[in-house]
Motif scaffolding. Structure first.
Motif, PDB file in Angstrom:
ATOM      1  N   GLU A   1       2.109  -3.537  -8.890  1.00 36.07           N
ATOM      2  CA  GLU A   1       1.866  -2.331  -9.680  1.00 36.07           C
ATOM      3  C   GLU A   1       0.712  -1.519  -9.104  1.00 36.07           C
ATOM      4  OE1 GLU A   1       2.537   0.457 -12.582  1.00 36.07           O
ATOM      5  OE2 GLU A   1       3.754  -1.303 -12.094  1.00 36.07           O
ATOM      6  N   ALA A   2      -0.369  -2.193  -8.707  1.00 36.60           N
ATOM      7  CA  ALA A   2      -1.519  -1.493  -8.118  1.00 36.60           C
ATOM      8  C   ALA A   2      -1.136  -0.819  -6.806  1.00 36.60           C
ATOM      9  CB  ALA A   2      -2.665  -2.488  -7.894  1.00 36.60           C
ATOM     10  N   ARG A   3      -0.314  -1.500  -6.005  1.00 37.74           N
ATOM     11  CA  ARG A   3       0.135  -0.912  -4.735  1.00 37.74           C
ATOM     12  C   ARG A   3       0.982   0.325  -4.981  1.00 37.74           C
ATOM     13  NH1 ARG A   3       4.773  -2.339  -2.599  1.00 37.74           N
ATOM     14  NH2 ARG A   3       4.759  -4.401  -3.586  1.00 37.74           N
ATOM     15  N   HIS A   4       1.870   0.271  -5.972  1.00 38.51           N
ATOM     16  CA  HIS A   4       2.689   1.432  -6.300  1.00 38.51           C
ATOM     17  C   HIS A   4       1.826   2.616  -6.715  1.00 38.51           C
ATOM     18  CE1 HIS A   4       6.551  -1.090  -7.239  1.00 38.51           C
ATOM     19  NE2 HIS A   4       6.271  -1.025  -5.957  1.00 38.51           N
ATOM     20  N   GLN A   5       0.787   2.355  -7.497  1.00 34.45           N
ATOM     21  CA  GLN A   5      -0.095   3.433  -7.929  1.00 34.45           C
ATOM     22  C   GLN A   5      -0.774   4.085  -6.731  1.00 34.45           C
ATOM     23  OE1 GLN A   5      -0.368   4.755 -10.927  1.00 34.45           O
ATOM     24  NE2 GLN A   5       1.073   3.285 -11.821  1.00 34.45           N
ATOM     25  N   ARG A   6      -1.204   3.270  -5.767  1.00 35.51           N
ATOM     26  CA  ARG A   6      -1.847   3.816  -4.571  1.00 35.51           C
ATOM     27  C   ARG A   6      -0.885   4.676  -3.768  1.00 35.51           C
ATOM     28  NH1 ARG A   6      -3.469  -1.460  -3.783  1.00 35.51           N
ATOM     29  NH2 ARG A   6      -2.135  -1.640  -1.933  1.00 35.51           N
ATOM     30  N   MET A   7       0.394   4.308  -3.784  1.00 35.20           N
ATOM     31  CA  MET A   7       1.390   4.972  -2.950  1.00 35.20           C
ATOM     32  C   MET A   7       2.124   6.109  -3.666  1.00 35.20           C
ATOM     33  SD  MET A   7       1.430   3.688   0.078  1.00 35.20           S
ATOM     34  CE  MET A   7       0.398   2.419   0.800  1.00 35.20           C
ATOM     35  N   GLY A   8       1.685   6.489  -4.866  1.00 32.36           N
ATOM     36  CA  GLY A   8       2.307   7.615  -5.549  1.00 32.36           C
ATOM     37  C   GLY A   8       3.236   7.250  -6.679  1.00 32.36           C
ATOM     38  N   ASP A   9       3.480   5.939  -6.883  1.00 29.92           N
ATOM     39  CA  ASP A   9       4.259   5.436  -8.011  1.00 29.92           C
ATOM     40  C   ASP A   9       5.632   6.098  -8.146  1.00 29.92           C
ATOM     41  OD1 ASP A   9       4.604   3.626 -10.065  1.00 29.92           O
ATOM     42  OD2 ASP A   9       3.936   5.036 -11.594  1.00 29.92           O
TER      43      ASP A   9
ATOM     44  N   ASP B   1       4.951  -0.388   2.375  1.00 30.22           N
ATOM     45  CA  ASP B   1       4.204  -0.600   1.133  1.00 30.22           C
ATOM     46  C   ASP B   1       4.599   0.317  -0.012  1.00 30.22           C
ATOM     47  OD1 ASP B   1       2.605  -2.695   2.063  1.00 30.22           O
ATOM     48  OD2 ASP B   1       1.255  -1.305   3.073  1.00 30.22           O
ATOM     49  N   GLY B   2       5.422   1.337   0.242  1.00 31.26           N
ATOM     50  CA  GLY B   2       5.801   2.268  -0.811  1.00 31.26           C
ATOM     51  C   GLY B   2       6.733   1.631  -1.836  1.00 31.26           C
ATOM     52  N   LYS B   3       6.865   2.291  -2.972  1.00 29.75           N
ATOM     53  CA  LYS B   3       7.757   1.806  -4.022  1.00 29.75           C
ATOM     54  C   LYS B   3       9.196   1.851  -3.491  1.00 29.75           C
ATOM     55  CE  LYS B   3       8.394   2.261  -9.008  1.00 29.75           C
ATOM     56  NZ  LYS B   3       7.964   3.002 -10.224  1.00 29.75           N
ATOM     57  N   GLY B   4       9.897   0.725  -3.605  1.00 29.23           N
ATOM     58  CA  GLY B   4      11.248   0.642  -3.050  1.00 29.23           C
ATOM     59  C   GLY B   4      11.262   0.269  -1.584  1.00 29.23           C
ATOM     60  N   GLY B   5      10.095  -0.117  -1.039  1.00 26.35           N
ATOM     61  CA  GLY B   5      10.013  -0.471   0.373  1.00 26.35           C
ATOM     62  C   GLY B   5      10.116  -1.963   0.613  1.00 26.35           C
ATOM     63  N   LEU B   6       9.841  -2.365   1.850  1.00 25.54           N
ATOM     64  CA  LEU B   6       9.998  -3.766   2.239  1.00 25.54           C
ATOM     65  C   LEU B   6       9.114  -4.702   1.432  1.00 25.54           C
ATOM     66  CD1 LEU B   6      10.231  -3.386   6.115  1.00 25.54           C
ATOM     67  CD2 LEU B   6      11.931  -4.528   4.666  1.00 25.54           C
ATOM     68  N   ARG B   7       7.910  -4.270   1.120  1.00 22.66           N
ATOM     69  CA  ARG B   7       6.996  -5.156   0.402  1.00 22.66           C
ATOM     70  C   ARG B   7       7.533  -5.523  -0.978  1.00 22.66           C
ATOM     71  NH1 ARG B   7       4.186  -7.593   3.103  1.00 22.66           N
ATOM     72  NH2 ARG B   7       2.375  -6.334   3.674  1.00 22.66           N
ATOM     73  N   ASP B   8       8.281  -4.620  -1.610  1.00 23.96           N
ATOM     74  CA  ASP B   8       8.884  -4.948  -2.908  1.00 23.96           C
ATOM     75  C   ASP B   8       9.905  -6.070  -2.762  1.00 23.96           C
ATOM     76  OD1 ASP B   8       7.335  -3.109  -4.181  1.00 23.96           O
ATOM     77  OD2 ASP B   8       8.956  -1.750  -4.741  1.00 23.96           O
ATOM     78  N   LEU B   9      10.713  -6.018  -1.700  1.00 25.01           N
ATOM     79  CA  LEU B   9      11.671  -7.099  -1.449  1.00 25.01           C
ATOM     80  C   LEU B   9      10.946  -8.399  -1.120  1.00 25.01           C
ATOM     81  CD1 LEU B   9      14.432  -5.277   0.652  1.00 25.01           C
ATOM     82  CD2 LEU B   9      14.609  -6.074  -1.705  1.00 25.01           C
ATOM     83  N   HIS B  10       9.883  -8.292  -0.340  1.00 29.28           N
ATOM     84  CA  HIS B  10       9.124  -9.489   0.005  1.00 29.28           C
ATOM     85  C   HIS B  10       8.517 -10.125  -1.243  1.00 29.28           C
ATOM     86  CE1 HIS B  10       8.483  -7.619   4.251  1.00 29.28           C
ATOM     87  NE2 HIS B  10       9.705  -8.107   4.086  1.00 29.28           N
TER      88      HIS B  10
END
Length: 914
Positions: free
Chosen positions: A215-223, A234-243
């Motif tokens: 959630e904090a990462r999403h906020q940094r990236m524009g949510d 690192d964006g919402k819907g990106g590879l890090r979410d799958l990881h």
């Protein structure tokens, strides 16, 4: 790791090590440079082979990521063997002289982009000794010399376990650990102790921590998944979410690969296939990003989007360019990632929560009448899997109930809705009850934005409104729009609801007060929903959208009068912003022409609010106080005309009122004030707000015996710096002013140019820095004043300085915009209006002003607007005798001069107008 075909074409470890040994044996004391060259060439050759394979199979992301990890593995093994056999050999190693090289993080997962970090853990059985430190240090220096960015840790088994217990990042990295080389028994012991001593019964806390981290990462990236320059990693819907899903599944169930999540019921086989396909696509994009830029670049910027679209074989289609089709596919994959996340969390919730409770906190409500739907721990759920099949209208109703009772929808119900969305066919779309339910959601007084976004993620929105389905995930390839078309429209509806609820009264005081006066409330919500519905169809989306509205509104249950109003709003939704930002509002004909189209106060109110939410929903920092003031000025002037009729009686009253108010507040004698006031023409009093007029009059009074004076101050009402100049009027004044501001590092966002009745130029400029910020530090303002003063007083050569000033490379350079010039002799009774559209760049306005100066025409006002990479500059001009320019040859030469200036070319001198 994924199976890698023809591994030796990437790197042949055995033959390279044999060559290395030969070099070392021939010259062991001075072999480092030769060995490093050998390893560098091996790394370069391997990268070239991987790049070649990706170009031949441009969507094979998993393969490219696995190949890169394999390449690094082999290099690390070669270096380890060289260090332990040739540099620090131990003939009879003790129990302490053992070490395991362990890949962690993404490298441990066996997936790397070409310039990803190489994360290695050096693990020893007991506290580190001299030999282990020498080996680790030597390996790191070899890797650094190869140009690899290495993340490393050097710990004993006990330290590894202790640190993993204390630090979430270390724990996550070790979760994906993989043996590379060295002592395999140490790695095995580390793995066993990690699962036994670190993981234990900590799964609930780990999940909560990872979700908070996400959630904090999403906020940094524009949510939002739908920002037009997304971060692939690192964006919402990106590879890090799958990881994150994989980490949680691995932590809870100890899965080795993502497909094992199916065995534990966290995904169906179909959902895992979506997981795999989305991850494969995102990895392909990320690998292309790294290869193109030659660095660890994970942001999919405009200049890179076009090239990757070409690499991945996307082609132009009618109404959509290749890059727009590529980005639409990207956003559809980002949406899939979001869908999978919701389902995954729901399964965890069901599997790990105590009976009757939620694993993740929520607000529990218990409404009584749910029309057959049921509640599952506070969430709206289905009584059976055939519930939607029995009545497809329920696919709309579930969202209406969620809105009405402010409930979450159970992810299993969302999954079923998504799977059965195809049940929505023509008969459902034409069902009056279904349309009434949808209209209730759209015009909700609660939170329509959230529920509409749920509908969109379940694909129900696009199924029920096929025209909207065509703009789902559709990107607009420009720097102005920050979101996809569907996300922009849904955000606009959310902003409209917030304004109506009074939550944005401070930012939008006029719109908030107007909402209380609007009698066509649902017209406004429907028009906001439809205003961009025809984007990407290859024509004027306003005209095409109005045609769609005329068909769709009756289906939704709107009356003929409401339909006509919605269609009009969609057709003219850009009218108010175009007039406010690109035309002179002090020219009364501008107001009359605007009112001639608007025709009624209710249309004016609706158009104002629609314009506000449309601009605000474009993206962060697009709305500002300057735009608010211009829209307010236009609204006030138009409202007065529509209320009083097409007369200037109200205009005269406004001038008198302003004069009286300023006289009451200004610190001047009545005679001194009147002496200056009578010299200022009526358009000046209309154009300028009272606070600026007061500053201007004091400037004129205090400098009545000088030929040049400047007043510069921070102007918070417009979020800009106000620059006022008093000078003897002469041709080229605006050009010199624009050039000096450019030299000072500023951009002009608005310019009001006036001439007093006794021939003194009185000009007001609003300026900002290239990032849209005002100049407000004393040192900034002092430099600005010095540069402008020198330029206007001819104390410095302006032209050479402008030519010498380097033009910084801008993001707008990624876009190709052919400049155009529109000449309008009907927009004003007194002036010829020139509108220049071109790509924005430093010194553009200065170049255009120079072209006007060389064309020997008089500039009376300038209006500057930027829309991302596109600049629209409008000039109100006359010939040197103060008349409109109607000579066709003269107009043609002016057009050519402005086109050259827009392209940055030199403009030749133009003769005196005929």
């Amino acid at each position: 790791m994924q199976k890698i075909e023809n591994q030796r074409a990437i790197i042949d470890r055995k033959s390279i090590f044999e060559a290395l040994q030969l070099i070392h044996e021939e010259n062991s004391a001075n072999s480092r440079a030769q060995i490093l060259s050998l390893l560098q060439q091996s790394l370069e050759n391997g990268r070239k082979e991987i790049a070649h394979r990706l170009m031949n199979a441009p969507s094979a992301g998993h393969a490219a990521a696995a190949q890169q990890a394999f390449l690094v593995d082999q290099l690390v093994r070669i270096i380890y063997d060289h260090v332990t056999q040739n540099l620090y050999p131990v003939a009879n190693p003790s129990a302490a002289e053992r070490i395991a090289l362990v890949a962690v993080g993404g490298y441990g997962r066996g997936e790397m982009a070409p310039h990803s970090d190489v994360d290695i853990a050096f693990i020893t059985p007991i506290k580190r000794n001299a030999w282990a430190e020498q080996v680790a240090e030597a390996i790191l220096y070899w890797l650094w010399d190869l140009g690899l960015k290495v993340g490393q840790s050097n710990r004993s088994l006990d330290e590894t376990v202790r640190m993993a217990k204390e630090d979430l990042t270390i724990r996550t990295a070790l979760l994906e650990s993989r043996f590379i080389w060295g002592d395999r028994d140490i790695y095995a012991e580390a793995r066993n102790r990690f699962w036994a001593e670190v993981v234990g019964k900590t799964a609930p806390q780990f999940i909560a921590d990872k979700m908070a981290e996400r959630e904090a990462r999403h906020q940094r990236m524009g949510d939002s998944r739908y920002v037009v320059e997304p971060n692939v990693k690192d964006g919402k819907g990106g590879l890090r979410d799958l990881h994150t899903l994989y980490w949680i599944g691995k932590y809870v169930h100890r899965v080795r690969v993502a497909r094992e999540l199916v065995d534990f019921g966290l995904f169906t086989k179909a959902e895992h296939k979506k997981f795999w396909n989305a991850e494969n696509f995102l990895w392909a994009v990320r690998c292309h990003l790294h290869q193109i830029t030659g660095r660890a670049e994970d942001r999919l910027t405009f200049d890179l989007q076009r090239e990757i679209a070409e690499r991945m074989n996307f082609a132009d289609r009618e109404g959509q360019s290749a890059v727009e089709r590529f980005m639409q596919f990207y956003f559809l994959n980002a949406k899939i990632v979001g869908d999978l996340t919701g389902l995954f969390i729901a399964h965890l919730d069901n599997n790990m929560a105590q009976k009757g409770r939620r694993f993740l906190p929520t607000i529990m409500r218990r409404p009584r009448k749910l029309n057959g739907f049921r509640l599952d721990r506070g969430r709206l759920a289905l009584p059976n899997q055939d519930f939607f099949k029995e009545d497809p209208v329920r696919l709309i109703e579930i969202f209406q109930l969620a809105d009405k009772f402010e409930l979450e929808i159970h992810p299993e119900a969302m999954r079923t809705a998504r799977r059965q969305a195809k049940l929505i066919k023509k008969i459902t779309r034409l069902d009056p009850r279904a349309n009434e339910l949808f209209l209730n959601i759209l015009c909700s007084e609660r939170d329509p934005e959230t529920v509409l976004r749920w509908m969109n993620e379940a694909t129900i929105f696009g199924r029920f409104i096929p025209d909207f389905g065509k703009v789902v995930a559709q990107m607009q390839f420009d720097m102005y729009h920050h979101y996809t078309v569907d996300e922009h429209s849904i955000r606009a509806i959310g902003l409209l609801a917030q304004i109506e609820q009074g939550k944005l009264k401070k930012d939008h005081p006029l719109a908030a007060s107007i909402m209380k006066q609007i009698s066509s409330r649902r017209v406004l919500y429907v028009a906001t929903f439809m205003h961009d519905i025809a984007k990407g169809r290859g024509g004027d989306h306003s005209v095409l959208g109005a045609e769609i509205a005329e068909i769709l509104c009756p289906r939704l249950g709107l009356s003929d009068a409401e339909t006509e109003m919605v269609a009009w709003l969609v057709r003219h939704h850009l009218l108010m912003s175009a007039t406010a930002f690109k035309r002179d509002l002090s020219d009364f004909k501008t107001i009359l022409d605007f009112c001639q189209i608007v025709k009624s106060p209710e249309r004016l109110r609706l158009l104002l609010v629609l314009t506000v939410v449309d601009i605000r929903a474009v993206g962060p920092a697009v709305w500002n106080s300057w735009k608010r003031q211009l829209l307010t000025d236009l609204y006030d002037a138009a409202e007065e005309v529509l209320r009083l009729g097409h007369k200037q009686r109200g205009r005269d009253e406004r001038v008198k009122t302003k004069k009286a108010n300023i006289q009451e507040n200004i610190s001047l004698s009545k005679s001194a004030y009147n002496n200056i006031a009578r010299k200022l023409p009526d358009p000046y009093w209309i154009a300028e707000p009272e606070d600026i007029i007061e500053r201007n009059i004091l400037l004129l009074h205090e400098n009545k015996d000088t030929e040049l004076a400047l007043d510069i101050c921070y102007y918070p009402e417009r979020g800009a710096t106000l620059v006022s100049i008093m000078a003897a009027d002469h041709p080229g004044l605006f050009y010199r002013m624009a050039g000096a501001i450019h030299l000072s590092g500023g951009n002009i966002i608005d310019a009001r140019i006036h001439t007093t009745k006794d021939g003194v130029a009185l000009d007001n400029f609003l300026i900002q820095d290239p990032l849209g910020r005002p100049f407000q530090e004393e040192a900034q303002i002092a430099k600005l004043k010095q540069t402008i003063g020198d330029a206007l007083a001819n104390r410095s050569k302006l032209a050479p300085k402008l030519e010498a000033k380097p033009l910084v490379r801008m993001r707008a350079d990624a876009f190709k915009i052919s400049p155009s010039v529109f000449i309008d002799n009907q927009a004003s009774n007194r002036f010829t209006v020139l509108e220049v559209n071109s790509r924005d760049r430093p010194a553009l306005l200065s170049n255009l002003a120079h072209a006007l100066f060389k064309s020997k025409i008089m500039l009376h006002s300038a209006h500057i607007a930027t829309y991302g990479e596109r600049a629209v500059d409008t000039f109100y001009v006359t010939d040197l005798f103060g008349a409109k320019i109607d000579n066709k040859n003269k107009l043609k030469s002016i057009e050519e001069a402005l086109l050259k200036a827009a392209l940055g070319e030199n403009v030749p001198d133009v003769g005196i107008a005929a």
